[in-house]
Design an enzyme around this catalytic site. Sequence first.
Site, PDB file in Angstrom:
ATOM      1  N   ASP A  12      10.094  -9.615  -1.989  1.00 36.49           N
ATOM      2  CA  ASP A  12      10.314  -8.523  -2.947  1.00 36.49           C
ATOM      3  C   ASP A  12      11.476  -8.948  -3.847  1.00 36.49           C
ATOM      4  OD1 ASP A  12      10.203  -5.881  -4.097  1.00 36.49           O
ATOM      5  OD2 ASP A  12      11.949  -5.350  -2.914  1.00 36.49           O
ATOM      6  N   SER A  13      11.753  -8.121  -4.847  1.00 34.81           N
ATOM      7  CA  SER A  13      12.888  -8.403  -5.725  1.00 34.81           C
ATOM      8  C   SER A  13      14.217  -8.214  -5.000  1.00 34.81           C
ATOM      9  CB  SER A  13      12.854  -7.453  -6.917  1.00 34.81           C
ATOM     10  OG  SER A  13      13.026  -6.114  -6.463  1.00 34.81           O
ATOM     11  N   GLY A  45      11.171  -4.951 -12.054  1.00 35.85           N
ATOM     12  CA  GLY A  45      10.263  -4.014 -12.719  1.00 35.85           C
ATOM     13  C   GLY A  45      10.408  -3.912 -14.221  1.00 35.85           C
ATOM     14  N   CYS A  75       5.931  -5.866  -2.964  1.00 38.54           N
ATOM     15  CA  CYS A  75       6.484  -5.403  -4.237  1.00 38.54           C
ATOM     16  C   CYS A  75       5.324  -4.991  -5.133  1.00 38.54           C
ATOM     17  CB  CYS A  75       7.261  -6.548  -4.877  1.00 38.54           C
ATOM     18  SG  CYS A  75       7.760  -6.240  -6.570  1.00 38.54           S
ATOM     19  N   ASN A  76       5.378  -3.782  -5.651  1.00 41.70           N
ATOM     20  CA  ASN A  76       4.304  -3.309  -6.527  1.00 41.70           C
ATOM     21  C   ASN A  76       4.290  -4.049  -7.861  1.00 41.70           C
ATOM     22  OD1 ASN A  76       2.900  -0.490  -5.573  1.00 41.70           O
ATOM     23  ND2 ASN A  76       4.891  -0.816  -4.638  1.00 41.70           N
ATOM     24  N   GLU A 156      19.385  -0.294  -5.263  1.00 46.37           N
ATOM     25  CA  GLU A 156      19.976  -1.625  -5.017  1.00 46.37           C
ATOM     26  C   GLU A 156      21.506  -1.570  -5.023  1.00 46.37           C
ATOM     27  OE1 GLU A 156      18.930  -4.938  -4.450  1.00 46.37           O
ATOM     28  OE2 GLU A 156      16.936  -4.157  -4.050  1.00 46.37           O
ATOM     29  N   CYS A 188       6.393   1.971  -5.571  1.00 46.49           N
ATOM     30  CA  CYS A 188       7.434   0.940  -5.569  1.00 46.49           C
ATOM     31  C   CYS A 188       7.983   0.899  -4.146  1.00 46.49           C
ATOM     32  CB  CYS A 188       8.539   1.306  -6.557  1.00 46.49           C
ATOM     33  SG  CYS A 188       9.990   0.221  -6.447  1.00 46.49           S
ATOM     34  N   THR A 189       8.125  -0.304  -3.622  1.00 47.49           N
ATOM     35  CA  THR A 189       8.519  -0.413  -2.208  1.00 47.49           C
ATOM     36  C   THR A 189       9.984  -0.039  -1.963  1.00 47.49           C
ATOM     37  OG1 THR A 189       8.902  -2.776  -2.530  1.00 47.49           O
ATOM     38  CG2 THR A 189       6.751  -2.113  -1.656  1.00 47.49           C
ATOM     39  N   HIS A 190      10.740   0.144  -3.032  1.00 44.27           N
ATOM     40  CA  HIS A 190      12.112   0.640  -2.863  1.00 44.27           C
ATOM     41  C   HIS A 190      12.124   2.145  -2.542  1.00 44.27           C
ATOM     42  CE1 HIS A 190      13.456  -3.114  -4.680  1.00 44.27           C
ATOM     43  NE2 HIS A 190      14.723  -2.756  -4.530  1.00 44.27           N
TER      44      HIS A 190
HETATM   45  N1  DGL Z   1      10.235  -3.023  -5.014  1.00 46.80           N
HETATM   46  C1  DGL Z   1       9.555  -3.575  -6.123  1.00 46.80           C
HETATM   47  C2  DGL Z   1       8.346  -2.792  -6.516  1.00 46.80           C
HETATM   48  O1  DGL Z   1       7.677  -2.302  -5.637  1.00 46.80           O
HETATM   49  C3  DGL Z   1      10.422  -4.091  -7.229  1.00 46.80           C
HETATM   50  C4  DGL Z   1      11.227  -3.107  -7.958  1.00 46.80           C
HETATM   51  C5  DGL Z   1      12.135  -3.771  -8.959  1.00 46.80           C
HETATM   52  O2  DGL Z   1      12.763  -4.766  -8.611  1.00 46.80           O
HETATM   53  O3  DGL Z   1      12.196  -3.299 -10.088  1.00 46.80           O
HETATM   54  O4  DGL Z   1       7.969  -2.713  -7.661  1.00 46.80           O
END
Ligand code: DGL
Length: 270
Positions: A12-13, A45, A75-76, A156, A188-190
Site C-alpha cells: 500500500d502507499s 491517491g 490499496c484501492n 497518515e 480506501c484501505t486507510h
Molecule cells: N490506501 C490506499 C487506497 O486504498 C492509498 C491511499 C493514498 O495513499 O492516497 O487507495
Amino acid sequence: MFEASSPIGIFDSGMGGLTVAKAVTQQLPSESIVYFGDTAHAPWGDKSVAAIQAYAVKICDILLHQHCKLILIACNSASAVAYDLVKEYVGHRVTVIDVVNPMVDYLATHYSKKRVGLIGTQQTVGSDIYGKKIQQRGIAIRFNALATPLLVPLIESGERNPKVIEEVIKSYLLSPQLQNIDALVLGCTHYPLIKDQINAFYSGQTAVIDATEMVAKAVKNQLQAQDLLASAGQLPQRTFYSSDYTQAFSALARRFFDEPVRLERYALWD
Ligand code: DGL
C-alpha cells in the site's frame, strides 16, 4: 516455484494496507507476510497514474525478490490504476489479488437493487473503477462516489484530535452525492482506521462496508486452490518495510501485530 511456507506480499502507499494485512493474519494465522508501505510517496491517491504504476511495479519486484507466493495490492488507488499492469508484469510468475474485485462480488450478492455510496481517493473515484465494474457485470445498484482526499493525509499524520477528524468526515458525508444511501463503501484501505467515527456519523442507520475480510477470504481461497496454504504449525514471520520512517506507521504496525515485528526502512529508489 513457491513453497507453502513462502510469505504473502502485501503493499500500500502507507499504513492503510495494514488493515488488510491484519485481516489476512487473522484468517490465516500461520502465514508469513512481507508488507511494504510506500510512506515516502504517500498519499498515492492524488498522484498521477504513471507514478502509481511505477511505485507498484517497483514494489512487486521487491516482493518477488522476497519469494512472495502471492501479491496482494492492499490499496484501492493502485488496484484502480495499476492492477492490469501489475498482472501483465508479474502475473505469469505469481498470483495477484486486488481489493476492488472482492468488493464488487460482495455488492453483487448483498446490495442488488439498493443505493450504494463510496468514498475513496481522487484516483479511485476519478477512475470510476467500481462504477465500471458494476456496469460491466450488469449489477443493478444505484451507485455514487465521492473523492475524499483529506482523509488519507489526516490518517497518515497520526492525527489524534477526534474533533478534527469528525469535522472532516461530517462535511464529506453530508455531500449531496452520498444522501439516501443504503450502504457506504470504504473505497480506501486507510478508512477502516476511522470506521468507528464514520459509523458514529450514521448512528447505525447506514451500513458501512470495508473490504478487509472479503479480501482476506479471497487470499485464503486462492492459496487453497493452489495448495499453497502454510501448514498449521508454521511459526509466521512478519516483516514490515516502509520507504520512509514515520512514527505513525511504526506505531500502528506494532499495535496491530502484538508480537515483536520486524520493521525496516527500504528505499524504493536509492
Ligand atoms: N490506501 C490506499 C487506497 O486504498 C492509498 C491511499 C493514498 O495513499 O492516497 O487507495
